[in-house]
Design an enzyme around this catalytic site. Structure first.
Site, short mmCIF file in Angstrom:
data_model
loop_
_atom_site.label_atom_id
_atom_site.label_comp_id
_atom_site.label_asym_id
_atom_site.label_seq_id
_atom_site.Cartn_x
_atom_site.Cartn_y
_atom_site.Cartn_z
N CYS A 13 27.59 -9.43 34.06
CA CYS A 13 28.07 -9.02 35.39
C CYS A 13 27.02 -9.23 36.49
O CYS A 13 27.35 -9.32 37.66
CB CYS A 13 28.50 -7.56 35.38
SG CYS A 13 29.87 -7.27 34.25
N HIS A 51 28.75 -5.52 42.89
CA HIS A 51 29.56 -5.85 41.72
C HIS A 51 30.66 -4.79 41.61
O HIS A 51 30.41 -3.60 41.77
CB HIS A 51 28.69 -5.84 40.47
CG HIS A 51 29.47 -5.90 39.21
ND1 HIS A 51 30.47 -6.84 39.00
CD2 HIS A 51 29.45 -5.13 38.08
CE1 HIS A 51 31.00 -6.65 37.80
NE2 HIS A 51 30.40 -5.63 37.23
N ASN A 87 37.34 -5.62 37.45
CA ASN A 87 35.98 -6.10 37.20
C ASN A 87 36.05 -7.55 36.71
O ASN A 87 36.52 -7.81 35.61
CB ASN A 87 35.33 -5.19 36.14
CG ASN A 87 33.90 -5.57 35.82
OD1 ASN A 87 33.44 -6.67 36.18
ND2 ASN A 87 33.19 -4.70 35.13
O1 UT7 Z 1 30.57 -4.40 34.62
C1 UT7 Z 1 29.60 -3.91 33.74
C2 UT7 Z 1 29.34 -2.52 34.00
N1 UT7 Z 1 30.47 -1.72 33.58
C3 UT7 Z 1 30.62 -0.55 34.10
O2 UT7 Z 1 29.87 -0.22 34.96
C4 UT7 Z 1 31.69 0.36 33.55
C5 UT7 Z 1 31.14 1.76 33.59
N2 UT7 Z 1 32.03 2.77 33.10
C6 UT7 Z 1 33.16 3.19 33.71
O3 UT7 Z 1 33.56 2.62 34.69
C7 UT7 Z 1 33.86 4.41 33.19
O4 UT7 Z 1 33.03 5.09 32.26
C8 UT7 Z 1 35.23 4.10 32.52
C9 UT7 Z 1 36.23 3.72 33.57
C10 UT7 Z 1 35.05 2.99 31.51
C11 UT7 Z 1 35.76 5.35 31.81
O5 UT7 Z 1 35.85 6.44 32.69
P1 UT7 Z 1 35.28 7.86 32.25
O6 UT7 Z 1 35.61 8.80 33.33
O7 UT7 Z 1 33.83 7.68 31.91
O8 UT7 Z 1 36.15 8.19 31.00
P2 UT7 Z 1 35.70 8.44 29.48
O9 UT7 Z 1 35.28 7.18 28.84
O10 UT7 Z 1 34.76 9.59 29.45
O11 UT7 Z 1 37.07 8.87 28.84
C12 UT7 Z 1 37.78 10.06 29.28
C13 UT7 Z 1 39.08 10.17 28.51
C14 UT7 Z 1 38.91 10.00 26.99
O12 UT7 Z 1 39.78 10.90 26.37
P3 UT7 Z 1 39.24 12.30 25.76
O13 UT7 Z 1 38.22 11.90 24.74
O14 UT7 Z 1 38.65 13.04 26.92
O15 UT7 Z 1 40.47 12.92 25.21
C15 UT7 Z 1 39.38 8.58 26.75
O16 UT7 Z 1 39.90 8.41 25.45
O17 UT7 Z 1 39.98 9.14 28.92
C16 UT7 Z 1 40.47 8.44 27.76
N3 UT7 Z 1 40.75 7.04 28.13
C17 UT7 Z 1 41.93 6.65 28.65
N4 UT7 Z 1 43.05 7.31 28.95
C18 UT7 Z 1 44.06 6.62 29.49
C19 UT7 Z 1 39.92 5.98 28.05
N5 UT7 Z 1 40.55 4.87 28.52
C20 UT7 Z 1 41.79 5.27 28.90
C21 UT7 Z 1 42.89 4.60 29.46
N6 UT7 Z 1 44.00 5.31 29.74
N7 UT7 Z 1 42.86 3.28 29.75
#
Ligand code: UT7
Length: 322
Positions: A114, A249, A279
Site C-alpha cells: 500500500c 492512502h 482500499n
Molecule cells: O492498506 C493496508 C493497511 N490496512 C489497514 O490499515 C486496515 C486496518 N484495519 C482496519 O481498517 C480495521 O481494523 C478493519 C476494518 C479491518 C476492522 O475493523 P475493526 O473495528 O478493527 O473490527 P474488528 O476486526 O475488531 O472486528 C469487530 C467484529 C468482529 O466480531 P466479534 O469478534 O466482535 O464478534 C469481527 O468478526 O466485527 C466482525 N467482522 C465483521 N462483521 C461484519 C469483521 N469483518 C466483518 C464484516 N462484516 N465484513
C-alpha cells in the site's frame, strides 16, 4: 534556482464494474451498515475479464500524459508500484512502456504494497534530481480482487481495483516554486505476519491470498503515519496549518480522521475517496490525487502531503508543492 521533481499531470483509471456493499452481503456474512460504520466504504470497483493491473495502469498513465500535454516518447523513466503484477515477470511497467510508445528508458515495478506509490514517487524524485532521468511516469496500479479470499469477510469487503499515475519532470524552479520538497520512507519487517499474502513464486509456487490482522494493523497505521507526517512537516520547516491538502492512502475512513486529528490538520483538508474506491493499495494515493486535481480542489501552488502505510510494514510521506 533548485532542481526539483515537479508533477505536471495526473490520471487515473477504474474497472467498469462497481460492487456495492449490499451486493457483497449476498455472498458473505456482512452488512452495508457494518462496512460503512467500520471503514467508510460504500462501494468498490472490481476488474472483469480483460482488465488487469497492466491495462488499468496503461489507461491511467495515458490520462496523466494527456493532462501533462507531453509526447510519451520523451518519458525516460517508468516506475509502476504494484503488489499484483500481471505476471511474475517481466515487470508490468514494461507493458505500459510498450503500450504508450515510450522511448527505451528505464522501466521497472516496485513492491511496497500500500506504500508502493509513495516509495515509487520518492525513488523517481531521486533519479530525476541526480540526472539519471528527466521525465518520469510514476504509477500505482492494483487488482487486489485477484488475491482476496472471497470467503473471509474480515478482508474481502475492504479492497478494490484501480490505477493512478503522475507525470514527474525535472525542472529548475525558484525556492517558492513547485516540486517535491521532502520525502521520508520507512519499513519494519518485524510485523510481516500482521499483513501478508500466503503464497508466492518461490515459496508455494502459487499466487496466494491476502491475510490481515485488521485491528493490530489499524493501531500501527495511526501511530506510524502520525509520526512520519510530523517528521516531514518538521523537516520542511513548516507547521501543520500550512498544509492545504493531505492525500492519504485510503484504507479506512477512521484511520484518515484519527491521523489528521493527531497532527492537527482539519478533516476538511483530507482528500477522501475510500467511500467510492475502497482500499486500492498502491493505487489509492494517485487515484485520490487525480480526483482532487480534476474536481479543482488541489490547485497550483498549494502544499500537499501524501502518506501511506501497508504490508511489511512499510510507510512513508511526501510533501510537495503543486
Ligand atoms: O492498506 C493496508 C493497511 N490496512 C489497514 O490499515 C486496515 C486496518 N484495519 C482496519 O481498517 C480495521 O481494523 C478493519 C476494518 C479491518 C476492522 O475493523 P475493526 O473495528 O478493527 O473490527 P474488528 O476486526 O475488531 O472486528 C469487530 C467484529 C468482529 O466480531 P466479534 O469478534 O466482535 O464478534 C469481527 O468478526 O466485527 C466482525 N467482522 C465483521 N462483521 C461484519 C469483521 N469483518 C466483518 C464484516 N462484516 N465484513
Amino acid at each position: 534556482m533548485t532542481l526539483r521533481a515537479v508533477i505536471r499531470g495526473t490520471g487515473s483509471a477504474l474497472p467498469a464494474r462497481v460492487v456495492t456493499n449490499a451486493e457483497l452481503a449476498q455472498t458473505v456474512d456482512t452488512s452495508d451498515e457494518w462496512i460503512r460504520e467500520r471503514t467508510g466504504i460504500a462501494q468498490r470497483y472490481i476488474a472483469g475479464d480483460g482488465e488487469t493491473t497492466g491495462t488499468l495502469a496503461t489507461a491511467a498513465a495515458r490520462a496523466a500524459v494527456d493532462a501533462a500535454g507531453i509526447d510519451p516518447q520523451t518519458i525516460d523513466l517508468i516506475i509502476l508500484a504494484t503488489a499484483t503484477p500481471d505476471r511474475t515477470f517481466p515487470a508490468t511497467a514494461t507493458s505500459v512502456q510498450r503500450a504508450l510508445g515510450c522511448g527505451g528508458g528505464i522501466a521497472f515495478d516496485m513492491q511496497a504494497v500500500c506504500s508502493g506509490f509513495v516509495y515509487a514517487l520518492a525513488t523517481a524524485e531521486s533519479l530525476l534530481r541526480t540526472g539519471v532521468a528527466r521525465r518520469a511516469l510514476v504509477i500505482g496500479a492494483e487488482t487486489f480482487s485477484r488475491i482476496l479470499d472471497w470467503e473471509d469477510r474480515a478482508t474481502c469487503v475492504l479492497f478494490g481495483d484501480g490505477a493512478g499515475a503522475v507525470v514527474l519532470t525535472a525542472e529548475d524552479v525558484a525556492d517558492e516554486g513547485p516540486g517535491i520538497l521532502c520525502a521520508r520512507l520507512h519499513a519494519d519487517g518485524t510485523h510481516e505476519d500482521l499483513l501478508y499474502v500466503d503464497g508466492g513464486p518461490s515459496s508455494t509456487g502459487t499466487v496466494g491470498k491476502l491475510r490481515m490482522a485488521g485491528r493490530e494493523v489499524f493501531r500501527h497505521a495511526v501511530h506510524n503515519l502520525a509520526t512520519v507526517l510530523e517528521d516531514v512537516i518538521g523537516s520542511a520547516g513548516i507547521t501543520a496549518d500550512a498544509i492545504d491538502w493531505i492525500v492519504p492512502h485510503q484504507a479506512n475512513a477512521r484511520i484518515l480522521s484519527a491521523t489528521a486529528r493527531k497532527i492537527g490538520v482539519p478533516e476538511e483538508r483530507v482528500v477522501v475517496t475510500v467511500d467510492r474506491h475502497a482500499n486500492t493499495s498502491a493505487a489509492s494515493v494517485p487515484l485520490a490525487l487525480d480526483a482532487a486535481v480534476r474536481d479543482g480542489r488541489v490547485q497550483p501552488g498549494q502544499l500537499v502531503l501524501l502518506e501511506a502505510m501497508g504490508g511489511g510494514f512499510t510507510w512513508g510521506a511526501i510533501l510537495l508543492r503543486m
